[in-house]
Write a protein that holds these residues in place. Structure first.
Motif, PDB file in Angstrom:
ATOM      1  N   ASP A 141      18.316  29.979  16.963  1.00 56.81           N
ATOM      2  CA  ASP A 141      18.687  29.192  18.145  1.00 56.81           C
ATOM      3  C   ASP A 141      17.467  28.638  18.872  1.00 56.81           C
ATOM      4  O   ASP A 141      17.531  28.300  20.062  1.00 56.81           O
ATOM      5  CB  ASP A 141      19.522  30.022  19.135  1.00 56.81           C
ATOM      6  CG  ASP A 141      21.023  29.943  18.823  1.00 56.81           C
ATOM      7  OD1 ASP A 141      21.419  29.178  17.926  1.00 56.81           O
ATOM      8  OD2 ASP A 141      21.796  30.664  19.491  1.00 56.81           O
ATOM      9  N   ARG A 201      20.309  25.880  20.625  1.00 61.63           N
ATOM     10  CA  ARG A 201      21.568  26.628  20.731  1.00 61.63           C
ATOM     11  C   ARG A 201      22.726  25.672  20.977  1.00 61.63           C
ATOM     12  O   ARG A 201      23.808  25.829  20.377  1.00 61.63           O
ATOM     13  CB  ARG A 201      21.498  27.651  21.861  1.00 61.63           C
ATOM     14  CG  ARG A 201      22.775  28.517  21.930  1.00 61.63           C
ATOM     15  CD  ARG A 201      22.734  29.529  23.041  1.00 61.63           C
ATOM     16  NE  ARG A 201      22.772  28.903  24.356  1.00 61.63           N
ATOM     17  CZ  ARG A 201      22.853  29.570  25.510  1.00 61.63           C
ATOM     18  NH1 ARG A 201      22.881  30.892  25.499  1.00 61.63           N
ATOM     19  NH2 ARG A 201      22.884  28.944  26.658  1.00 61.63           N
ATOM     20  N   LYS A 224      33.056  29.992  23.390  1.00 57.11           N
ATOM     21  CA  LYS A 224      33.369  31.249  22.710  1.00 57.11           C
ATOM     22  C   LYS A 224      32.324  31.626  21.667  1.00 57.11           C
ATOM     23  O   LYS A 224      32.221  32.792  21.290  1.00 57.11           O
ATOM     24  CB  LYS A 224      34.742  31.159  22.053  1.00 57.11           C
ATOM     25  CG  LYS A 224      35.898  31.009  23.033  1.00 57.11           C
ATOM     26  CD  LYS A 224      37.226  30.897  22.301  1.00 57.11           C
ATOM     27  CE  LYS A 224      38.394  30.781  23.267  1.00 57.11           C
ATOM     28  NZ  LYS A 224      39.702  30.663  22.547  1.00 57.11           N
ATOM     29  N   ALA A 256      28.985  30.597  21.987  1.00 56.26           N
ATOM     30  CA  ALA A 256      27.644  30.400  22.543  1.00 56.26           C
ATOM     31  C   ALA A 256      26.755  31.602  22.292  1.00 56.26           C
ATOM     32  O   ALA A 256      25.562  31.465  21.990  1.00 56.26           O
ATOM     33  CB  ALA A 256      27.730  30.103  24.038  1.00 56.26           C
ATOM     34  N   ASP A 257      27.326  32.797  22.404  1.00 51.68           N
ATOM     35  CA  ASP A 257      26.576  34.017  22.120  1.00 51.68           C
ATOM     36  C   ASP A 257      26.405  34.157  20.612  1.00 51.68           C
ATOM     37  O   ASP A 257      27.386  34.193  19.872  1.00 51.68           O
ATOM     38  CB  ASP A 257      27.309  35.232  22.685  1.00 51.68           C
ATOM     39  CG  ASP A 257      26.576  36.529  22.385  1.00 51.68           C
ATOM     40  OD1 ASP A 257      26.908  37.154  21.359  1.00 51.68           O
ATOM     41  OD2 ASP A 257      25.677  36.891  23.153  1.00 51.68           O
ATOM     42  N   ILE A 258      25.176  34.243  20.151  1.00 52.21           N
ATOM     43  CA  ILE A 258      24.931  34.220  18.709  1.00 52.21           C
ATOM     44  C   ILE A 258      25.522  35.443  18.007  1.00 52.21           C
ATOM     45  O   ILE A 258      25.990  35.343  16.860  1.00 52.21           O
ATOM     46  CB  ILE A 258      23.416  34.091  18.408  1.00 52.21           C
ATOM     47  CG1 ILE A 258      23.189  33.897  16.903  1.00 52.21           C
ATOM     48  CG2 ILE A 258      22.652  35.277  18.944  1.00 52.21           C
ATOM     49  CD1 ILE A 258      23.888  32.721  16.293  1.00 52.21           C
ATOM     50  N   GLU A 259      25.550  36.592  18.662  1.00 55.10           N
ATOM     51  CA  GLU A 259      26.092  37.784  18.009  1.00 55.10           C
ATOM     52  C   GLU A 259      27.604  37.634  17.770  1.00 55.10           C
ATOM     53  O   GLU A 259      28.119  37.990  16.711  1.00 55.10           O
ATOM     54  CB  GLU A 259      25.795  39.028  18.837  1.00 55.10           C
ATOM     55  CG  GLU A 259      24.316  39.324  19.006  1.00 55.10           C
ATOM     56  CD  GLU A 259      23.603  39.510  17.659  1.00 55.10           C
ATOM     57  OE1 GLU A 259      24.215  40.055  16.730  1.00 55.10           O
ATOM     58  OE2 GLU A 259      22.434  39.089  17.551  1.00 55.10           O
ATOM     59  N   LYS A 260      28.311  37.095  18.751  1.00 55.06           N
ATOM     60  CA  LYS A 260      29.743  36.852  18.573  1.00 55.06           C
ATOM     61  C   LYS A 260      29.984  35.732  17.554  1.00 55.06           C
ATOM     62  O   LYS A 260      30.954  35.782  16.789  1.00 55.06           O
ATOM     63  CB  LYS A 260      30.383  36.493  19.908  1.00 55.06           C
ATOM     64  CG  LYS A 260      30.435  37.640  20.908  1.00 55.06           C
ATOM     65  CD  LYS A 260      31.118  37.212  22.200  1.00 55.06           C
ATOM     66  CE  LYS A 260      31.185  38.375  23.183  1.00 55.06           C
ATOM     67  NZ  LYS A 260      31.842  37.978  24.468  1.00 55.06           N
ATOM     68  N   GLY A 277      26.848  40.917  13.669  1.00 52.95           N
ATOM     69  CA  GLY A 277      26.973  40.706  15.108  1.00 52.95           C
ATOM     70  C   GLY A 277      27.972  41.628  15.756  1.00 52.95           C
ATOM     71  O   GLY A 277      28.136  42.795  15.369  1.00 52.95           O
ATOM     72  N   SER A 329      34.742  37.094  20.106  1.00 60.15           N
ATOM     73  CA  SER A 329      34.804  35.651  20.372  1.00 60.15           C
ATOM     74  C   SER A 329      36.238  35.142  20.406  1.00 60.15           C
ATOM     75  O   SER A 329      36.536  34.135  21.046  1.00 60.15           O
ATOM     76  CB  SER A 329      34.027  34.886  19.313  1.00 60.15           C
ATOM     77  OG  SER A 329      34.693  34.947  18.055  1.00 60.15           O
TER      78      SER A 329
END
Length: 543
Positions: free
Chosen positions: A425, A459, A479, A481-485, A495, A499
């Protein structure tokens, strides 16, 4: 706020990474604005809006404006065109390729040929470089052998480009300004899809994967088999590098011997002698954004076997040893990756790049790698299993079973023609260069790699690109945006869940191959035609 100096050192090519003369320090600039334009409809609408601004002033104002355009395939006139000697002249079947190209959409009335002619008549400096293979489209007796070797699709696309060049030259103001790019390796292509528009007071550049052909109009949500691609809009100091790249190619062709190209029964000269050179231009250095950019090129070396039946070419005067800047940048970023690498590409053939992915996975157990391909480009020939060989010999060779869980490959039900990689990202690249050997060493390519002082752009780009793949509307993009989700959507073992997004049926998992090697005949075609390495001696045909 990001530590931009640390990001630059980590991901961008640095002086210590340079290997002269073919891998110099890329042109690097700050204060830019990069806008990833996802899919053809988005790009064509954006470009049309910029073109519409030109040619509307007084003759004195208009002559300070310019449109510089390069293309691998300029299928502007559409339809079935006169064949090259021994050829059928029929373009490969694809959506809307029989109709002239319009930026407004498939089969729309406002043709791009008419638009370019009108701008030239208004006094705008319109210059076009379209590629055609001098080895295949020239009138030489080995053409049939090359076509049998698998290059029929090259001929098909080249016929369309030459027909467009012939049509544009009917406009007197364009007669000396629409040329064939003849700077290529005998088995290479001028693959750049580069456009620069503006004036002495400011310009915008575009680089990416999109050709001007009738089937490139795509937009999410994609129906099956539609085109999917990305073009980067470049604003700011980096546009100077794009402009100068076009200028360097133009002026190099200008002093070359004219090559005749066959179009039906007529010979079409590659260019005209006596056209004034494209003068140097200093574009404004205004900073419209906070994005750092490295402008990256591939240009070939020229090594030929002692006996070569195909036409040979001369070295490029300002790149005597070729330029492999894209290779250097890609390998640097892959090596630097910490959390994830995402590659969306038309062809995964490079054993070298695949091996770099493997080496990084083996060093970094927290790293995950996502590879995304799609339905084959309908203008491509039927390729032997080069991708399978690259996967087994490059990516998977020597991996443990645990390391194999760090990488997955997927296929979408659309034509994925994108040439883009995203790392952590933080770093991304968009351009014409594929994940192939020829894009690293042989074809004429251009890409931009970028970072953001505020660490937001990459990102945001990744979210838009994955939302396209996951079939999410703009309201649901947050939903992922968070890379782990987001990584958990690709693989529930990666992750963290939460999400609420599921992998759609339009994306399927690609099972990795058992160890695969190319048969001798396949290897010869790969080395001779499909994925040529210009650093090696090359002979176009056997006697």
């Amino acid at each position: 706020m990001a530590d931009i100096d640390a990001l630059i050192k980590k991901y961008f090519v640095q002086p210590e990474d340079v290997v002269l003369p073919s891998q110099p320090m890329p042109l690097t600039s700050a204060g830019n604005k990069i806008t990833p334009l996802i899919d053809g409809t988005t790009y064509f609408n954006d470009l049309k809006a910029q073109l519409d601004l030109l040619g509307r002033g007084t003759p004195e104002e208009n002559k300070k404006q310019f449109i510089y355009l390069t293309g691998w395939w300029l299928h502007l006139v559409g339809g079935k065109v006169d064949p090259a000697p021994g050829g059928s002249g029929v373009t490969v079947p694809a959506v809307e390729l029989d109709k002239p190209f319009s930026l407004d959409g498939p089969a729309a009335a406002a043709l791009m040929t008419d638009l370019l002619k009108a701008k030239a008549r208004a006094g705008v400096d319109v210059r076009v470089l379209g590629w055609a293979s001098f080895a295949i489209m020239a009138n030489n007796f080995n053409q049939a052998r090359a076509v049998q070797g698998g290059l029929i699709s090259v001929r098909s696309t080249n016929i369309g480009t030459l027909a467009a060049i012939k049509d544009l030259r009917t406009e007197p103001t364009l007669a000396d300004k629409v040329w064939v790019n003849i700077l290529t390796h005998s088995a290479g292509a001028a693959h750049t899809k580069l456009v620069i528009v503006g004036s002495d007071s400011g310009a915008i550049g575009y680089t990416g994967g999109l050709d001007f052909a009738g089937d490139r109009h795509g937009l999410a949500p994609h129906p099956t088999r539609q085109w999917h691609d990305v073009q980067a809009r470049v604003e700011g100091p980096a546009v100077q590098a794009l402009h100068d790249y076009f200028r360097d190619m133009w002026n190099e062709i200008r002093v070359r011997k004219i090559r005749p190209f066959s179009l039906g029964t007529a010979n079409l000269p590659s260019h005209t002698l006596g056209t004034p050179e494209l003068a140097a231009r200093s574009l404004p250095t205004t900073a419209p954004g906070k994005h750092r950019v490295q402008s990256l090129r591939t240009l070939p070396q020229f090594h030929y076997t002692t006996f070569n039946q195909f036409p040979e070419n001369d070295r490029i005067s300002w790149a005597q040893d070729g330029l492999f800047e894209i290779r250097c940048a890609w390998l640097k970023a892959i090596k630097a990756a910490e959390r994830f690498i995402y590659v969306e590409d038309q062809a995964f053939w490079s054993i070298e790049l695949m091996s770099a992915l493997r080496d990084t996975i083996q060093r970094k157990p927290a790293l995950t790698v996502v590879l995304v391909a799609g339905i084959a480009d309908p203008t491509d020939p039927k390729y032997p299993p080069y991708g399978l060989a690259a996967l087994s010999q490059g990516l998977l060779k020597g991996m443990t079973s645990g390391q194999r869980t760090q990488v997955m490959m997927f296929s979408r039900d659309v034509v994925v023609h994108t040439k883009s990689t995203i790392v952590d990202d933080q770093w991304a690249i968009i351009g014409s260069a594929n994940f192939t050997r020829r894009s690293l060493y042989t074809d004429i390519e251009h890409s931009v790699a970028f970072l953001d002082d505020e660490d937001l752009l990459v990102r945001q780009y990744r979210v838009k690109l994955w939302a396209d793949a996951f079939r999410l509307g703009s309201a649901d993009e947050g939903k992922i945006a968070d890379i782990e989700k987001a990584l958990n959507v690709w693989n529930p073992g990666w992750g963290v869940p939460g999400s609420g997004v599921l992998l759609p049926p339009s994306i399927t998992t690609v099972e990795f191959p058992t160890p695969t090697t190319l048969a001798d005949e396949e290897q010869e075609k790969y080395d001779r035609y499909y994925d040529v390495d210009s650093t090696k001696p090359w002979g176009g045909c056997r006697s």
